[in-house]
Structures are given as C-alpha cells and as structure tokens.
Design a protein around this motif. Structure first.
Motif, PDB file in Angstrom:
ATOM      1  N   UNK A  64       0.828  -1.205   0.000  1.00  0.00           N
ATOM      2  CA  UNK A  64       0.000   0.000   0.000  1.00  0.00           C
ATOM      3  C   UNK A  64       0.868   1.262   0.000  1.00  0.00           C
ATOM      4  N   UNK A  65       2.015   1.197   0.647  1.00  0.00           N
ATOM      5  CA  UNK A  65       2.946   2.332   0.603  1.00  0.00           C
ATOM      6  C   UNK A  65       3.453   2.551  -0.822  1.00  0.00           C
ATOM      7  N   UNK A  66       3.682   1.454  -1.538  1.00  0.00           N
ATOM      8  CA  UNK A  66       4.131   1.574  -2.928  1.00  0.00           C
ATOM      9  C   UNK A  66       3.030   2.172  -3.800  1.00  0.00           C
ATOM     10  N   UNK A  67       1.784   1.829  -3.502  1.00  0.00           N
ATOM     11  CA  UNK A  67       0.663   2.424  -4.237  1.00  0.00           C
ATOM     12  C   UNK A  67       0.636   3.938  -4.031  1.00  0.00           C
ATOM     13  N   UNK A  68       0.756   4.374  -2.786  1.00  0.00           N
ATOM     14  CA  UNK A  68       0.763   5.812  -2.497  1.00  0.00           C
ATOM     15  C   UNK A  68       1.990   6.491  -3.089  1.00  0.00           C
ATOM     16  N   UNK A  69       3.085   5.772  -3.120  1.00  0.00           N
ATOM     17  CA  UNK A  69       4.306   6.324  -3.704  1.00  0.00           C
ATOM     18  C   UNK A  69       4.116   6.629  -5.187  1.00  0.00           C
ATOM     19  N   UNK A  70       3.327   5.787  -5.874  1.00  0.00           N
ATOM     20  CA  UNK A  70       3.158   5.929  -7.308  1.00  0.00           C
ATOM     21  C   UNK A  70       1.962   6.806  -7.701  1.00  0.00           C
ATOM     22  N   UNK A  71       0.891   6.713  -6.974  1.00  0.00           N
ATOM     23  CA  UNK A  71      -0.299   7.487  -7.389  1.00  0.00           C
ATOM     24  C   UNK A  71      -0.911   8.299  -6.247  1.00  0.00           C
TER      25      UNK A  71
END
Length: 209
Positions: A64-71
């Motif tokens: 989920x952190x990677x999701x926020x990092x990207x979008x």
C-alpha cells in the motif's frame, strides 16, 4: 528440514515481489486513467486494511505504501480525506511491525508533506540550483576581472614607436626617451650650442692657434 525452510522463504519472497508488483501496476494504470478510483480505494486499500483484512501483514503495508508512492498525488487531488484515513491507519498499524515497515510509512508521510516528492530528490534539486548559481557568480567575476585587465592594458599601452613611457605616477605618464623628430633634435642642438659657445670662449681668451 533446513532445505524446506529455505524453499519456504524463497516462495514467500517471490510471492511478496509479485504481490507488490501487482499493486504497483494497478497504481500506474490508475495514473493513466485505465483504472478508475474505485479500484484503488475499494479493491486495494479497503480490502487490505482492517477491518476487512483481519490478518494484516508487513507485505500488505509495504504494498500500500508503494501504491501511495506511485499514485498518491493523484489520489490526494481527487479525495484528500481518503488519503488522510489511509495514512492514519498505516501509521497506527505499522507500530506493530518491524523498523523497516515503520520507516516505509513515515517516508510516505514525508512525501505527502513535500508535495509527493522524495526528500532526497528535492534536496538534490536544491543542491544543483546552488551549484548553478555559484557557477554563474564565478563566471561573472571572471568576466569582470578580464574586462578590468583589458582596460588597464589599453591604458598602459598608450604609446607609439617614437615616444615611450615607463609607467604612471598619479595618472601622469613618466617619460623616459625622446621623440626622434623634436626632443632628440632639440637636445642635439643644445649640445652643439654648448660646444660652440665653449670654443668661442677659448678663442677669445687664447686666440686662434
């Protein structure tokens, strides 16, 4: 038994990579409008965070952190309240996990505070701006020194082939030499006059030989 444990760890690592890669792909597809916001909100965050997910894991939080990092920037622009809610849940649940998981969540929090830019990239950009500014100042100083030297040189070189100077004192040229047409001839005439006067004086005193 050791081989079985190593094989199990390898499978877990592979599953984690594939899981995070899937979430990253979903975030990028949302960025280009191939996924709508519901896929991100309901299909990812609501599904992976409590209360729907009763077995929250470290890979869930990392994904989920990677999701926020990207979008995260786009999500924040469309619905900042949901992003607030997601970050609060991530920060709260990350306390139960290892140090690395906590750092990942804190990094996302800092990115949001910095306009969704990584702190290192922002600091690097600032450093490059300072380097460019310092370089421009040095180049300007070099140009000014060069222009000053050229001006001085043009002042000191103000002489011709017939009359030359050895320097300046209080901005007044100090002459050492004579103009071939005027000063030299006048000096020679003065010398000749002195010789003639001396000869006349000797002739008047002793007579001609």
């Amino acid at each position: 038994e050791i081989e079985d444990q190593e094989e199990l760890d390898m499978k877990k690592s592979k599953f984690k990579r594939n899981f995070i890669a899937t979430l990253s792909l979903a975030a990028e597809l949302y960025n280009v409008d191939l996924y709508n916001a519901d896929v991100i909100h309901k299909g990812l965050f609501d599904a992976l965070l409590p209360p729907q997910n009763h077995n929250l894991s470290s890979p869930d939080i990392e994904g989920l952190c990677e999701v926020l990092n990207r979008c995260g920037k786009k999500l924040d622009e469309t619905n900042s309240r949901d992003v607030d809610k997601y970050l609060q849940k991530l920060l709260s649940h990350a306390r139960k996990f290892d140090f690395r998981t906590k750092v990942l969540v804190e990094k996302i929090k800092e990115m949001r505070a910095n306009g969704w830019e990584e702190r290192i990239k922002k600091a690097k950009a600032t450093t490059l701006d300072k380097i460019q500014e310092e370089h421009d100042k040095q180049q300007q100083a070099k140009r000014e020194r060069r222009a000053h030297r050229q001006q001085q040189q043009s002042t000191y070189d103000t002489y011709d082939d017939e009359d030359y100077f050895v320097g300046y004192s209080n901005n007044v040229p100090q002459q050492r030499g004579y103009n071939n047409n005027n000063n030299g001839n006048s000096r020679y005439r003065q010398v000749n006059n002195n010789v003639n006067n001396n000869n006349n004086h000797m002739h008047g005193r002793y007579g001609r030989y």
